[in-house]
Design a protein around this motif. Structure first.
Motif: not given
Ligand code: NAD
Length: 596
Positions: A64-65, A69-71, A81-82, A87-88
């Motif tokens: 999730x981390x 980061x990618x998001x 971003x939610x 977790x995104x």
């Protein structure tokens, strides 16, 4: 949580400097704050994603981390971003003035809002404990709490000891992420601190960072040194390696009564925060794995002895106060489940003679008057990584508030005594009071403008924004705060304990606060359950505003830092506190039904 990500392994902690890896500074700031929370200098157990406060995490898992980061790296200037419990889960086109990241951590529906449900859902990988600033990416190491602890102890000194802790001995437990601030906050107030800590490594860590002076296994030695220092009026701190319940009982046996007794072990979490008596840390960790039910029962039994010892010390003359870890609530629930007619384990007192809540929490005792003025722990972080940027803000806050002696004293002491951990940061308590002296700019272009009617927080944020615009500060600064703030939390055993109108458990307030922060355009807004006092016991929010020197940042800062402390005033005015009603009038904050 899986194996640590390659990114973290290669270079843990926040990126510094002026080059960005995201599309804009707002997203970059969120990323640096997340990474800063996982800096080994900042977090207690970063490889497990644990930042502080029992199991307060920054992300649900290392996968999730990586996804967060990618998001954040791809997130556009008009997207949001939610993040659901670390977790995104979604990304939407919104608009420039909207938050870039919205976070909800650990929230459960009322009837299911228990540790038991939480642990089941956590085991299924569906939820994460966000604590307060862990899951909202606003933790700045032990220094973040130190000023609050300093202010609280200073107030205790004012109320009980003629204004100072000089010559006074404070006994406490827990030298973790937050509790580690206690010895330094006591010595900054001129006093002497004895802190019981079961994990020797934690004592060593506080000694390495100059938060605590000495350690010992020998309580007699600790008491002797503490009494010597107190007699000569010298500040001194010592960590005693041992279980806090055992240490307090041993003090009672020796008839040693400190001036103040409190505690910051992670009692809010009986399974993963607090250590039962009779085990080393390694043995207790094994027991937790092998037999969690037994661990929890023994942990609660130790807490009962711990609270009883505090009550007994209070009986013998110590000022006793709970420092927000819900140890009273845990013991009250335990006694209710196990038959509250049992005599107390240490004193033998009966339930009629003694209840856990016979000693107060620190908020009603010392902090509420500040909350009525919208005052709370305002903090800011230099994204450049350059301590000189924070030193410039130190000067700025002193210039801006020349008459605030306590604030000046704090900034000087902090410069001298507080080591930075991770990104350089500072904290001071500012509120909703307004001023008529024009000093900072609302345009963000570095011009001096009209600041009439601006709150203390807004004035200071706008000043920082100007300094960024002028290049006096090298890179943008994130302004944020603790969840423990004037208008951001409902927590009946802590921040909203014993509210004047009985509204302790009404959780509409933090929800309104989070909604208002979105409306005002904070860059990150979060709402969490269970911080500080454990799942089901609190609801609270956080915000970040990125000051990049732009007009947009000035606009956001002015709105957020007017409405956010303003909510503290409104919340306390609604509860009938005269001081809050006066502040509302002075700061021109509308309280619709005030006169009806
Ligand atoms: P942490 O988990 O990082 O540290 C807790 C420490 O307590 C650990 O070092 C642990 O070894 C020690 N400990 C646990 N049980 C013990 C025992 N029986 N005897 C001696 N040591 C023991 O947590 P933290 O971030 O330091 O926070 C501590 C507690 O204080 C939490 O419950 C937190 O919510 C609360 N807290 C309240 C406030 C506030 O209200 N202002 C601020 C900070 C923390």
């Amino acid at each position: 949580v899986g194996e640590p990500s390659d990114r973290w392994r290669a270079d843990p902690g926040a990126t510094t400097g002026t080059d960005v890896e995201c599309e804009g500074w707002r997203q970059e700031a969120a990323l640096r704050m997340l990474d800063n929370n996982l800096d080994p200098e900042v977090a207690e157990r970063p490889a497990d994603l644990v930042v502080y406060g029992g199991t307060g995490r920054a992300a649900r898992s290392w996968d999730a981390y990586d996804a967060i980061v990618a998001e954040l790296r791809e997130l556009g200037d008009t997207e949001t971003l939610l993040v659901q419990s670390g977790k995104p889960v979604g990304r939407f086109e919104t608009h420039e003035r909207a938050p870039r990241v919205l976070i909800a951590n650990s929230n459960l529906v009322g009837r299911w809002d228990t540790w038991e449900q939480f642990h089941e859902l956590e085991a299924k990988g569906l939820i994460m404990y966000g604590q307060m600033t862990a899951g909202s990416w606003a933790y700045i190491g032990t220094q973040g709490i130190i000023q609050g602890t300093y202010e609280t102890l200073a107030e205790a000194g004012r109320q009980h000891f003629d204004g100072s802790l000089e010559g006074r001995i404070v006994v406490t437990g827990g030298l973790g992420g937050m509790g580690g601030a206690q010895p330094l906050a006591v010595t900054m107030n001129g006093g002497v601190c004895i802190a019981a800590e079961v994990d020797e490594g934690r004592i060593d860590r506080r000694i390495e960072t100059d938060y605590c002076e000495a350690k010992t296994d020998d309580l007699d030695e600790a008491i002797e040194r503490a009494e010597g220092a107190a007699e000569s009026g010298e500040p001194y701190s010592v960590g005693v390696h041992g279980n806090a319940a055992d240490v307090l009982e041993a003090m009672l046996e020796r008839d040693f009564v400190p001036d103040i007794v409190t505690d910051q072990t992670s009692a809010h979490d009986a399974l993963e925060g607090y250590y039962p008596s009779g085990y080393t840390v390694a043995e207790a960790d094994e027991l937790r794995e092998a037999d969690p039910d037994r661990y929890e029962r023994e942990s609660l039994e130790t807490m009962e002895r711990h609270v009883d010892a505090v009550l007994e010390l209070q009986e013998r003359g110590a000022v006793a106060v709970e420092y927000g870890n819900n140890i009273r609530g845990q013991v009250a629930d335990f006694r209710a489940d196990g038959g509250s007619e049992d005599p107390w384990p240490v004193s033998g007192a009966t339930a009629r003679e003694r209840v856990p809540f016979d000693f107060p929490g620190f908020v009603p005792a010392y902090v509420r008057p500040l909350f009525c003025e919208g005052k709370g722990p305002f903090r800011w972080v230099a994204l450049s990584g350059d301590p000189a940027d924070i030193h410039r803000t130190d000067e700025a806050v002193k210039e801006l508030f020349p008459g605030k002696d306590a604030l000046h004293r704090w900034i000087d002491l902090a410069q001298e005594r507080v080591s930075f951990q991770g990104l350089p940061a500072r904290v001071c308590w500012l509120g909703a009071a307004t001023s008529e002296t024009p000093q900072a700019s609302r345009s963000g272009a570095g011009e001096t403008g009209d600041e009439e009617g601006l709150t203390e927080r807004a004035r200071f944020a706008l000043r920082i924004n100007d300094l960024v615009a002028d290049g006096e500060i090298r890179a943008p600064v994130v302004v944020t705060r603790d969840h423990l703030d004037a208008g951001s939390v409902a927590s009946p055993n802590r921040e909203t304990e014993a509210m004047r109108d009985g509204s302790d458990a009404v959780a509409d307030w933090p929800i309104l606060n989070a909604l208002l922060n979105c409306a005002a355009g904070a860059d990150v807004v979060s709402v969490h359950d269970g911080g500080g006092v454990g799942i089901g016991n609190s609801l609270h929010t956080n915000n970040h505003v990125v000051l990049d020197g732009s007009g947009l940042a000035a606009e956001k800062a002015e709105r957020v830092f007017t409405t956010d402390p303003g909510m503290g005033v409104v919340r306390h005015a609604d509860a009938g506190y005269e001081r809050a009603l006066e502040q509302a009038r002075a700061s021109d904050i509308a309280v619709p039904m005030e006169d009806r």
